[in-house]
Scaffold this motif. Structure first.
Motif, PDB file in Angstrom:
ATOM      1  N   ASP A 186      49.605   2.960 -29.071  1.00 50.96           N
ATOM      2  CA  ASP A 186      49.498   3.117 -30.317  1.00 50.96           C
ATOM      3  C   ASP A 186      48.858   2.118 -31.269  1.00 50.96           C
ATOM      4  OD1 ASP A 186      50.329   5.521 -30.034  1.00 50.96           O
ATOM      5  OD2 ASP A 186      52.456   5.325 -30.424  1.00 50.96           O
ATOM      6  N   GLN A 187      49.131   1.023 -31.266  1.00 48.47           N
ATOM      7  CA  GLN A 187      48.748  -0.288 -31.948  1.00 48.47           C
ATOM      8  C   GLN A 187      47.472  -0.331 -31.972  1.00 48.47           C
ATOM      9  OE1 GLN A 187      50.969  -3.776 -31.471  1.00 48.47           O
ATOM     10  NE2 GLN A 187      53.121  -2.635 -31.623  1.00 48.47           N
ATOM     11  N   ARG A 188      46.814  -0.251 -30.636  1.00 49.96           N
ATOM     12  CA  ARG A 188      45.485  -0.770 -30.068  1.00 49.96           C
ATOM     13  C   ARG A 188      44.383   0.613 -30.557  1.00 49.96           C
ATOM     14  NH1 ARG A 188      45.124  -5.272 -27.148  1.00 49.96           N
ATOM     15  NH2 ARG A 188      42.773  -5.178 -27.206  1.00 49.96           N
ATOM     16  N   PHE A 189      44.822   1.630 -30.219  1.00 45.59           N
ATOM     17  CA  PHE A 189      43.966   2.687 -30.345  1.00 45.59           C
ATOM     18  C   PHE A 189      44.139   3.637 -31.773  1.00 45.59           C
ATOM     19  CE2 PHE A 189      44.282   2.623 -25.537  1.00 45.59           C
ATOM     20  CZ  PHE A 189      42.689   2.216 -25.289  1.00 45.59           C
ATOM     21  N   LYS A 190      45.010   3.243 -32.507  1.00 48.95           N
ATOM     22  CA  LYS A 190      45.199   4.204 -33.547  1.00 48.95           C
ATOM     23  C   LYS A 190      44.086   4.168 -34.664  1.00 48.95           C
ATOM     24  CE  LYS A 190      47.913   2.874 -37.110  1.00 48.95           C
ATOM     25  NZ  LYS A 190      49.129   2.832 -38.056  1.00 48.95           N
ATOM     26  N   THR A 191      43.241   5.138 -34.689  1.00 49.73           N
ATOM     27  CA  THR A 191      42.176   5.315 -35.672  1.00 49.73           C
ATOM     28  C   THR A 191      41.826   7.035 -35.725  1.00 49.73           C
ATOM     29  OG1 THR A 191      40.034   4.755 -36.080  1.00 49.73           O
ATOM     30  CG2 THR A 191      40.566   5.472 -33.815  1.00 49.73           C
ATOM     31  N   GLN A 192      40.901   7.191 -36.544  1.00 52.49           N
ATOM     32  CA  GLN A 192      40.652   8.590 -36.580  1.00 52.49           C
ATOM     33  C   GLN A 192      40.482   9.263 -35.303  1.00 52.49           C
ATOM     34  OE1 GLN A 192      40.589  10.925 -38.839  1.00 52.49           O
ATOM     35  NE2 GLN A 192      38.653  12.014 -38.951  1.00 52.49           N
ATOM     36  N   GLY A 193      41.397  10.502 -35.245  1.00 50.01           N
ATOM     37  CA  GLY A 193      41.272  11.330 -34.061  1.00 50.01           C
ATOM     38  C   GLY A 193      41.943  10.925 -32.796  1.00 50.01           C
ATOM     39  N   TYR A 194      42.831   9.910 -33.131  1.00 51.88           N
ATOM     40  CA  TYR A 194      43.476   9.432 -31.769  1.00 51.88           C
ATOM     41  C   TYR A 194      44.781  10.016 -31.591  1.00 51.88           C
ATOM     42  CZ  TYR A 194      47.017   6.555 -29.400  1.00 51.88           C
ATOM     43  OH  TYR A 194      48.108   6.181 -28.542  1.00 51.88           O
ATOM     44  N   ILE A 195      44.799  10.529 -30.080  1.00 54.48           N
ATOM     45  CA  ILE A 195      46.058  11.273 -29.981  1.00 54.48           C
ATOM     46  C   ILE A 195      47.201  10.442 -29.287  1.00 54.48           C
ATOM     47  CG2 ILE A 195      46.922  13.226 -28.490  1.00 54.48           C
ATOM     48  CD1 ILE A 195      45.111  14.226 -30.562  1.00 54.48           C
ATOM     49  N   SER A 196      48.167  10.694 -29.766  1.00 56.06           N
ATOM     50  CA  SER A 196      49.458   9.804 -29.581  1.00 56.06           C
ATOM     51  C   SER A 196      50.487  10.741 -28.680  1.00 56.06           C
ATOM     52  CB  SER A 196      50.057   9.075 -30.770  1.00 56.06           C
ATOM     53  OG  SER A 196      51.376   8.468 -30.184  1.00 56.06           O
ATOM     54  N   TRP A 197      51.019  10.363 -27.489  1.00 60.69           N
ATOM     55  CA  TRP A 197      51.835  11.096 -26.764  1.00 60.69           C
ATOM     56  C   TRP A 197      53.536  10.553 -26.761  1.00 60.69           C
ATOM     57  CZ3 TRP A 197      49.470  15.092 -25.925  1.00 60.69           C
ATOM     58  CH2 TRP A 197      48.206  15.211 -25.290  1.00 60.69           C
ATOM     59  N   PRO A 198      54.226  11.502 -26.662  1.00 61.98           N
ATOM     60  CA  PRO A 198      55.759  11.067 -26.488  1.00 61.98           C
ATOM     61  C   PRO A 198      56.011  10.298 -25.582  1.00 61.98           C
ATOM     62  CG  PRO A 198      55.533  13.367 -27.047  1.00 61.98           C
ATOM     63  CD  PRO A 198      53.989  13.081 -26.636  1.00 61.98           C
ATOM     64  N   VAL A 199      57.077   9.490 -25.328  1.00 63.05           N
ATOM     65  CA  VAL A 199      57.252   8.405 -24.225  1.00 63.05           C
ATOM     66  C   VAL A 199      57.517   9.404 -23.051  1.00 63.05           C
ATOM     67  CG1 VAL A 199      59.190   6.784 -23.481  1.00 63.05           C
ATOM     68  CG2 VAL A 199      58.193   6.809 -25.614  1.00 63.05           C
ATOM     69  N   ARG A 200      58.057  10.391 -22.874  1.00 63.57           N
ATOM     70  CA  ARG A 200      58.143  10.925 -21.754  1.00 63.57           C
ATOM     71  C   ARG A 200      56.902  11.641 -21.148  1.00 63.57           C
ATOM     72  NH1 ARG A 200      61.429  16.503 -22.988  1.00 63.57           N
ATOM     73  NH2 ARG A 200      61.259  16.610 -20.650  1.00 63.57           N
ATOM     74  N   HIS A 201      56.032  11.877 -21.989  1.00 63.24           N
ATOM     75  CA  HIS A 201      54.480  12.325 -21.451  1.00 63.24           C
ATOM     76  C   HIS A 201      53.913  11.145 -20.671  1.00 63.24           C
ATOM     77  CE1 HIS A 201      50.681  14.911 -22.408  1.00 63.24           C
ATOM     78  NE2 HIS A 201      50.409  13.800 -21.682  1.00 63.24           N
ATOM     79  N   VAL A 202      54.001   9.938 -21.400  1.00 59.77           N
ATOM     80  CA  VAL A 202      53.348   8.854 -20.869  1.00 59.77           C
ATOM     81  C   VAL A 202      53.988   8.505 -19.493  1.00 59.77           C
ATOM     82  CG1 VAL A 202      53.034   6.312 -21.216  1.00 59.77           C
ATOM     83  CG2 VAL A 202      52.346   8.040 -23.085  1.00 59.77           C
ATOM     84  N   ALA A 203      55.481   8.468 -19.681  1.00 60.73           N
ATOM     85  CA  ALA A 203      55.973   8.122 -18.442  1.00 60.73           C
ATOM     86  C   ALA A 203      55.804   8.892 -17.143  1.00 60.73           C
ATOM     87  CB  ALA A 203      57.761   8.162 -18.740  1.00 60.73           C
ATOM     88  N   PHE A 204      55.842  10.035 -17.440  1.00 66.40           N
ATOM     89  CA  PHE A 204      55.315  10.992 -16.531  1.00 66.40           C
ATOM     90  C   PHE A 204      53.896  10.769 -16.112  1.00 66.40           C
ATOM     91  CE2 PHE A 204      53.243  15.133 -14.625  1.00 66.40           C
ATOM     92  CZ  PHE A 204      54.086  15.340 -13.766  1.00 66.40           C
ATOM     93  N   ALA A 205      52.741  10.382 -16.859  1.00 68.30           N
ATOM     94  CA  ALA A 205      51.471   9.892 -16.304  1.00 68.30           C
ATOM     95  C   ALA A 205      51.531   8.617 -15.578  1.00 68.30           C
ATOM     96  CB  ALA A 205      50.636   9.646 -17.403  1.00 68.30           C
ATOM     97  N   ILE A 206      52.305   7.594 -15.893  1.00 71.71           N
ATOM     98  CA  ILE A 206      52.535   6.582 -15.086  1.00 71.71           C
ATOM     99  C   ILE A 206      53.152   6.691 -13.908  1.00 71.71           C
ATOM    100  CG2 ILE A 206      53.759   4.362 -15.006  1.00 71.71           C
ATOM    101  CD1 ILE A 206      53.596   4.001 -18.144  1.00 71.71           C
ATOM    102  N   LYS A 207      54.103   7.503 -13.712  1.00 75.33           N
ATOM    103  CA  LYS A 207      54.686   7.659 -12.455  1.00 75.33           C
ATOM    104  C   LYS A 207      53.602   8.403 -11.580  1.00 75.33           C
ATOM    105  CE  LYS A 207      58.460  10.551 -10.292  1.00 75.33           C
ATOM    106  NZ  LYS A 207      59.467  11.394 -10.490  1.00 75.33           N
ATOM    107  N   GLU A 208      52.807   9.448 -11.944  1.00 70.57           N
ATOM    108  CA  GLU A 208      51.577   9.903 -11.420  1.00 70.57           C
ATOM    109  C   GLU A 208      50.733   9.162 -10.878  1.00 70.57           C
ATOM    110  OE1 GLU A 208      51.723  13.269  -9.942  1.00 70.57           O
ATOM    111  OE2 GLU A 208      53.924  13.122 -10.538  1.00 70.57           O
ATOM    112  N   HIS A 209      50.446   8.313 -11.576  1.00 68.59           N
ATOM    113  CA  HIS A 209      49.346   7.085 -11.313  1.00 68.59           C
ATOM    114  C   HIS A 209      49.916   6.166 -10.135  1.00 68.59           C
ATOM    115  CE1 HIS A 209      47.051   8.484 -14.706  1.00 68.59           C
ATOM    116  NE2 HIS A 209      46.133   7.497 -14.384  1.00 68.59           N
TER     117      HIS A 209
END
Length: 308
Positions: A186-209
């Motif tokens: 969120d710190q690095r990408f936050k700009t116009q049109g940036y989509i931020s996800w809840p922690v549980r969403h990112v946790a699931f993505a990390i697990k799948e990767h």
């Protein structure tokens, strides 16, 4: 009839998912365990028979605002909340939109999307599963193209495998938890049109990767902290997201991957989105439509980690 999900709906939803997408049971079960919430799924039924359903996962998008000139606006700016003159807008991400084959052509999918707009009172973000759906389904419903990524194929030189397996003395790779990943992202990408996800969403993505031979890492070098998330397909690595530039990635990441991979797909925000007609893409670099929106202003945004 459109209704929200409940625990009794889960077996029906899994059956629909399996028939329409043919995913492995392990993935379907993992998704429902990590991501299922009654209020995030809508079902269309007729006389108690399930016709179709879709998940509408929560997220938020950064929208730039005109600079506040009021006293209240200046106060908020001083407090840091609106220093970049932007605000967060809640969105819903359309995921696993599915209709049984025998009920297609009856407007079930369109009804689910329109109902979602009314129920959630938030813009919808969709990632077309097939190119034909862009003009054949989403555009007629009012969706517009907002989100692009650039994907570049990089062929790795033949480093010595043992040497390549050694970590770079100047760079430290640390597996990262979802909370930390979200904070840095969120710190690095936050700009116009940036989509931020809840922690549980990112946790699931990390697990799948991680289950696909990769993972998510914080890389520390020269006093900086950067992110990388990737997975592997045989001898090919796919860098789904990183805060590094392509040039930095080639210096920091690729030599360490060369012992395991012969090719890397490097994904980055589309820097030419504001000027789509501009030349500059090469044969090994392509611009990909990542997502469309319904209910957002015209903008070029950054949509990633979208559980595609």
């Amino acid at each position: 009839m459109i209704r929200s999900g409940n625990n009794r709906s889960v077996p029906e939803l899994k059956k629909l998912w399996k028939e329409c997408f043919a995913d492995e049971d392990a993935y379907i079960d993992a998704f429902f365990e990590a991501m299922y919430e009654d209020q995030s799924v809508l079902l269309e039924e007729e006389n108690g028979v399930l016709l179709g359903a879709s998940f509408f996962l929560p997220g938020k998008i950064r929208i730039n605002q005109p600079q506040e000139t009021s006293l209240q606006g200046r106060k908020e700016s001083q407090e840091g909340d609106t220093q970049d003159h932007g605000k967060w807008q809640q969105i819903r991400y359309v995921y696993a939109l599915a209709v049984y084959p025998q009920y297609r052509g009856r407007g079930v999918a369109a009804k689910l999307l329109h109902s979602a707009q009314e129920i959630y009172q938030a813009p919808l973000i969709a990632e077309p599963a097939q190119e034909s759906l862009v003009g054949g389904f989403y555009k007629p419903l009012g969706f517009q193209e907002n989100f692009y990524l650039t994907k570049k194929l990089i062929r790795l030189p033949e480093y010595d495998i043992q040497a390549a397996a050694l970590p770079d003395a100047d760079t430290t790779w640390i597996p990262v938890l979802a909370e930390t990943y979200c904070s840095i992202r969120d710190q690095r990408f936050k700009t116009q049109g940036y989509i931020s996800w809840p922690v549980r969403h990112v946790a699931f993505a990390i697990k799948e990767h991680h289950s696909s031979g990769g993972g998510a890492f914080v890389m520390r070098r020269d006093g900086r902290e950067d992110l990388m998330m990737y997975f592997q397909e045989g001898r090919k690595a796919v860098v789904t997201e990183t805060t590094l530039t392509q040039e930095e990635a080639e210096e920091w990441i690729l030599p360490q991957m060369a012992g395991r991979c012969s090719q890397v797909i490097f994904t980055s925000p589309d820097l030419m989105a504001d000027n789509p007609g501009k030349s500059g893409y090469t044969s090994d670099c392509r611009r990909c439509l990542m997502g469309m929106s319904l209910g957002l202003p015209s903008l070029h945004g950054y949509l990633n980690l979208s559980l595609d």
